[in-house]
Design an enzyme around this catalytic site. Structure first.
Site, PDB file in Angstrom:
ATOM      1  CG  ASP A  30      45.138  50.055  40.565  1.00 21.65           C
ATOM      2  OD1 ASP A  30      45.278  50.950  41.000  1.00 21.65           O
ATOM      3  OD2 ASP A  30      45.448  49.349  40.194  1.00 21.65           O
ATOM      4  CG  ASP A  38      47.439  50.428  37.465  1.00 24.97           C
ATOM      5  OD1 ASP A  38      47.774  50.917  38.949  1.00 24.97           O
ATOM      6  OD2 ASP A  38      46.485  50.530  36.726  1.00 24.97           O
TER       7      ASP A  38
HETATM    8  C1  LIG Z   1      51.453  31.704  52.274  1.00 28.84           C
HETATM    9  C2  LIG Z   1      51.161  31.893  51.505  1.00 28.84           C
HETATM   10  C3  LIG Z   1      51.990  33.417  51.482  1.00 28.84           C
HETATM   11  C4  LIG Z   1      51.905  33.745  50.202  1.00 28.84           C
HETATM   12  C5  LIG Z   1      51.753  35.007  50.462  1.00 28.84           C
HETATM   13  C6  LIG Z   1      51.593  37.052  50.179  1.00 28.84           C
HETATM   14  C7  LIG Z   1      50.396  36.373  48.737  1.00 28.84           C
HETATM   15  C8  LIG Z   1      50.252  37.133  47.755  1.00 28.84           C
HETATM   16  C9  LIG Z   1      48.818  36.814  47.033  1.00 28.84           C
HETATM   17  C10 LIG Z   1      48.097  37.798  46.369  1.00 28.84           C
HETATM   18  C11 LIG Z   1      48.375  38.551  46.062  1.00 28.84           C
HETATM   19  C12 LIG Z   1      47.324  39.529  45.317  1.00 28.84           C
HETATM   20  C13 LIG Z   1      47.114  40.809  44.705  1.00 28.84           C
HETATM   21  C14 LIG Z   1      46.593  41.664  43.873  1.00 28.84           C
HETATM   22  C15 LIG Z   1      46.044  42.606  44.094  1.00 28.84           C
HETATM   23  C16 LIG Z   1      45.451  43.743  43.058  1.00 28.84           C
HETATM   24  C17 LIG Z   1      45.166  44.416  42.647  1.00 28.84           C
HETATM   25  C18 LIG Z   1      45.106  45.488  42.417  1.00 28.84           C
HETATM   26  O1  LIG Z   1      45.627  46.145  41.589  1.00 28.84           O
HETATM   27  O2  LIG Z   1      44.167  45.739  40.795  1.00 28.84           O
HETATM   28  C19 LIG Z   1      43.914  46.803  40.026  1.00 28.84           C
HETATM   29  C20 LIG Z   1      42.715  46.086  39.024  1.00 28.84           C
HETATM   30  C21 LIG Z   1      42.885  47.364  37.812  1.00 28.84           C
HETATM   31  O3  LIG Z   1      42.610  48.118  37.906  1.00 28.84           O
HETATM   32  P1  LIG Z   1      42.042  49.901  37.345  1.00 28.84           P
HETATM   33  O4  LIG Z   1      40.708  50.089  36.695  1.00 28.84           O
HETATM   34  O5  LIG Z   1      43.512  50.742  38.268  1.00 28.84           O
HETATM   35  O6  LIG Z   1      43.559  49.261  36.396  1.00 28.84           O
HETATM   36  C22 LIG Z   1      43.233  49.478  34.832  1.00 28.84           C
HETATM   37  C23 LIG Z   1      43.253  47.554  34.430  1.00 28.84           C
HETATM   38  O7  LIG Z   1      44.642  47.719  35.264  1.00 28.84           O
HETATM   39  C24 LIG Z   1      43.433  47.709  32.620  1.00 28.84           C
HETATM   40  O8  LIG Z   1      44.867  46.800  32.826  1.00 28.84           O
HETATM   41  P2  LIG Z   1      44.525  46.269  31.165  1.00 28.84           P
HETATM   42  O9  LIG Z   1      44.173  44.932  31.472  1.00 28.84           O
HETATM   43  O10 LIG Z   1      44.933  46.887  29.934  1.00 28.84           O
HETATM   44  O11 LIG Z   1      46.641  45.615  31.538  1.00 28.84           O
HETATM   45  C25 LIG Z   1      44.960  49.666  32.236  1.00 28.84           C
HETATM   46  O12 LIG Z   1      44.104  49.397  30.776  1.00 28.84           O
HETATM   47  C26 LIG Z   1      44.404  50.168  32.496  1.00 28.84           C
HETATM   48  O13 LIG Z   1      44.776  51.078  32.459  1.00 28.84           O
HETATM   49  C27 LIG Z   1      44.383  50.682  34.104  1.00 28.84           C
HETATM   50  O14 LIG Z   1      43.892  51.774  34.549  1.00 28.84           O
HETATM   51  O15 LIG Z   1      42.431  45.963  39.648  1.00 28.84           O
HETATM   52  C28 LIG Z   1      40.387  44.963  39.737  1.00 28.84           C
HETATM   53  O16 LIG Z   1      40.855  44.462  38.476  1.00 28.84           O
HETATM   54  C29 LIG Z   1      39.878  44.905  40.763  1.00 28.84           C
HETATM   55  C30 LIG Z   1      40.072  43.533  41.232  1.00 28.84           C
HETATM   56  C31 LIG Z   1      40.745  43.489  42.124  1.00 28.84           C
HETATM   57  C32 LIG Z   1      41.238  41.998  42.316  1.00 28.84           C
HETATM   58  C33 LIG Z   1      42.035  41.309  43.388  1.00 28.84           C
HETATM   59  C34 LIG Z   1      41.610  39.976  43.924  1.00 28.84           C
HETATM   60  C35 LIG Z   1      43.040  39.772  44.716  1.00 28.84           C
HETATM   61  C36 LIG Z   1      42.785  38.415  45.012  1.00 28.84           C
HETATM   62  C37 LIG Z   1      43.466  38.395  46.778  1.00 28.84           C
HETATM   63  C38 LIG Z   1      43.954  38.659  47.383  1.00 28.84           C
HETATM   64  C39 LIG Z   1      44.616  37.167  48.009  1.00 28.84           C
HETATM   65  C40 LIG Z   1      45.181  38.265  49.024  1.00 28.84           C
HETATM   66  C41 LIG Z   1      45.773  37.173  49.873  1.00 28.84           C
HETATM   67  C42 LIG Z   1      46.599  37.349  50.958  1.00 28.84           C
HETATM   68  C43 LIG Z   1      47.587  37.212  52.114  1.00 28.84           C
HETATM   69  C44 LIG Z   1      48.486  37.673  52.346  1.00 28.84           C
HETATM   70  C45 LIG Z   1      49.212  36.716  53.192  1.00 28.84           C
HETATM   71  N1  LIG Z   2      45.148  59.338  42.480  1.00 27.31           N
HETATM   72  C1  LIG Z   2      43.396  58.713  41.535  1.00 27.31           C
HETATM   73  C2  LIG Z   2      43.590  57.559  41.279  1.00 27.31           C
HETATM   74  C3  LIG Z   2      42.291  56.947  41.056  1.00 27.31           C
HETATM   75  N2  LIG Z   2      41.282  58.205  40.394  1.00 27.31           N
HETATM   76  C4  LIG Z   2      40.218  57.469  39.517  1.00 27.31           C
HETATM   77  O1  LIG Z   2      39.914  56.223  39.827  1.00 27.31           O
HETATM   78  C5  LIG Z   2      39.478  55.687  38.553  1.00 27.31           C
HETATM   79  C6  LIG Z   2      40.261  54.215  38.712  1.00 27.31           C
HETATM   80  O2  LIG Z   2      39.885  53.339  39.687  1.00 27.31           O
HETATM   81  P1  LIG Z   2      40.345  52.561  40.634  1.00 27.31           P
HETATM   82  O3  LIG Z   2      39.323  51.827  41.581  1.00 27.31           O
HETATM   83  O4  LIG Z   2      41.059  50.982  39.743  1.00 27.31           O
HETATM   84  O5  LIG Z   2      41.429  52.973  41.427  1.00 27.31           O
HETATM   85  C7  LIG Z   2      40.215  56.601  38.040  1.00 27.31           C
HETATM   86  O6  LIG Z   2      40.626  56.006  36.355  1.00 27.31           O
HETATM   87  C8  LIG Z   2      40.183  57.867  37.927  1.00 27.31           C
HETATM   88  O7  LIG Z   2      38.818  58.479  37.133  1.00 27.31           O
HETATM   89  C9  LIG Z   2      41.532  59.534  40.736  1.00 27.31           C
HETATM   90  O8  LIG Z   2      41.223  60.409  40.682  1.00 27.31           O
HETATM   91  N3  LIG Z   2      42.468  60.175  41.159  1.00 27.31           N
HETATM   92 MG   LIG Z   3      44.075  52.956  41.224  1.00 23.11          MG
HETATM   93 MG   LIG Z   4      45.011  51.253  38.316  1.00 22.92          MG
END
Ligand SMILES: CCCCCCCC/C=C\CCCCCCCC(=O)OC[C@H](COP(=O)(O)O[C@@H]1[C@H](O)[C@H](OP(=O)(O)O)[C@@H](O)[C@H](O)[C@H]1O)OC(=O)CCCCCCC/C=C\CCCCCCCC
Ligand SMILES: Nc1ccn([C@@H]2O[C@H](COP(=O)(O)O)[C@@H](O)[C@H]2O)c(=O)n1
Ligand SMILES: [Mg+2]
Ligand SMILES: [Mg+2]
Length: 245
Positions: free
Chosen positions: A88, A113
């Site tokens: 994502d 999503d």
């Molecule tokens: C010994 C322990 C074992 C553990 C095993 C595994 C552990 C796994 C641990 C964590 C994994 C967590 C991963 C989660 C990552 C999420 C990333 C993600 O998808 O973020 C998406 C997010 C949204 O992007 P968009 O703009 O596309 O989405 C919009 C938004 O969602 C709006 O939502 P709303 O708030 O309104 O509901 C919607 O309105 C809109 O439609 C939608 O488009 O992206 C972000 O926000 C960016 C920030 C990402 C931050 C990621 C942080 C990850 C943190 C820790 C990771 C740790 C990883 C450890 C791995 C270990 C593996 C063994």
């Molecule tokens: N297949 C896709 C997916 C995403 N986009 C563009 O990226 C924006 C979302 O950004 P993220 O970093 O949150 O993935 C989305 O609003 C689109 O503008 C796209 O063009 N095609």
């Molecule tokens: Mg995305």
């Molecule tokens: Mg998304």
């Protein structure tokens, strides 16, 4: 290009760039963008499209959640979901590198999503309705599923009626996922002999449920305020144009 695919009203959000951003979107996105950019570039060189990444990423999350979680295999389910959920961040990164961010891409990304989130909390609800045998936690999982969808809807609908929805609230999607997935992954270690750790999952589900409710209220209040402000501005503009003629 960064605003491509956003509703007209939300293009003005640069005026309040961080006002409504929740913690992860504010602090973690930049970090993960840096980390994932080389992988996104690699996929582009291989001729993979952003839409393919969006679709395959969602399919992976759905499979991981609906195959493993209903069986109580939280560790392996979370490992599979984690492998795919970062798609994502990769898809948007690819679209931006290609200069091909589109309305279609934004729609596909947000819509899928919702599918992925439904699978994660649906998988947990299925576990508690079956082998997990806990009707209260089944209900909490369903509440997390439904409230997450409604929280996202408030923003999408608010923006579609021309409002900025400048406050995202306490927990956005990234927070919902991180809290739930970290707890699921760790709770899964119970099967490997770690005692007591399984209780993290119920605690996390309650946190996500309460956090989502708070977020929902914050967004509804925001939309109500912004809509009153917009109506007042429109009335003032109408009065002004009436006085001018
Ligand atoms: C010994 C322990 C074992 C553990 C095993 C595994 C552990 C796994 C641990 C964590 C994994 C967590 C991963 C989660 C990552 C999420 C990333 C993600 O998808 O973020 C998406 C997010 C949204 O992007 P968009 O703009 O596309 O989405 C919009 C938004 O969602 C709006 O939502 P709303 O708030 O309104 O509901 C919607 O309105 C809109 O439609 C939608 O488009 O992206 C972000 O926000 C960016 C920030 C990402 C931050 C990621 C942080 C990850 C943190 C820790 C990771 C740790 C990883 C450890 C791995 C270990 C593996 C063994
Ligand atoms: N297949 C896709 C997916 C995403 N986009 C563009 O990226 C924006 C979302 O950004 P993220 O970093 O949150 O993935 C989305 O609003 C689109 O503008 C796209 O063009 N095609
Ligand atoms: Mg995305
Ligand atoms: Mg998304």
């Amino acid at each position: 290009m960064a605003t491509m695919g956003q509703p007209v009203a939300s293009r003005g959000r640069a005026a309040t760039p961080t006002l409504g951003k929740a913690m992860l979107n504010k602090y973690a996105r930049a970090f993960f963008t840096r980390v994932l950019t080389p992988f996104a570039s690699f996929l582009i060189r291989r001729g993979v499209s952003p839409d393919t990444v969006t679709l395959l990423g969602t399919a992976g999350v759905v499979a991981g959640a609906l195959v493993f979680y209903p069986m109580g295999e939280f560790f392996w389910g979370t490992v599979v979901i984690t492998l795919f959920v970062f798609s994502d961040l990769v898809d948007g990164n690819m679209a931006r590198q290609l200069g091909r961010s589109s309305r279609w891409g934004a729609f596909l990304d947000s819509t899928l999503d919702r599918v992925a989130d439904s699978a994660v909390f649906g998988g947990l609800a299925l576990w508690y309705a079956g082998g997990g045998d806990d009707i209260a936690l089944c209900a909490v999982s369903i509440f997390c599923l439904a409230s997450g969808q409604v929280v996202s809807y408030t923003k999408a609908r608010g923006e579609s009626i021309g409002l900025p929805v400048a406050v995202n609230g306490l927990i956005e999607r990234a927070e919902r996922l991180v809290i739930s997935l970290v707890a699921c992954g760790l709770a899964g270690l119970h099967k490997f002999g770690v005692p007591g750790i399984q209780y993290l999952l119920p605690v996390a589900l309650w946190i996500v449920a309460v956090g989502s409710l708070v977020t929902l209220i914050q967004r509804v209040v925001t939309v109500r305020r912004e809509s009153a402000e917009a109506e007042a501005q429109a009335a003032a503009a109408e009065q002004e144009s009436g006085a001018a003629t």
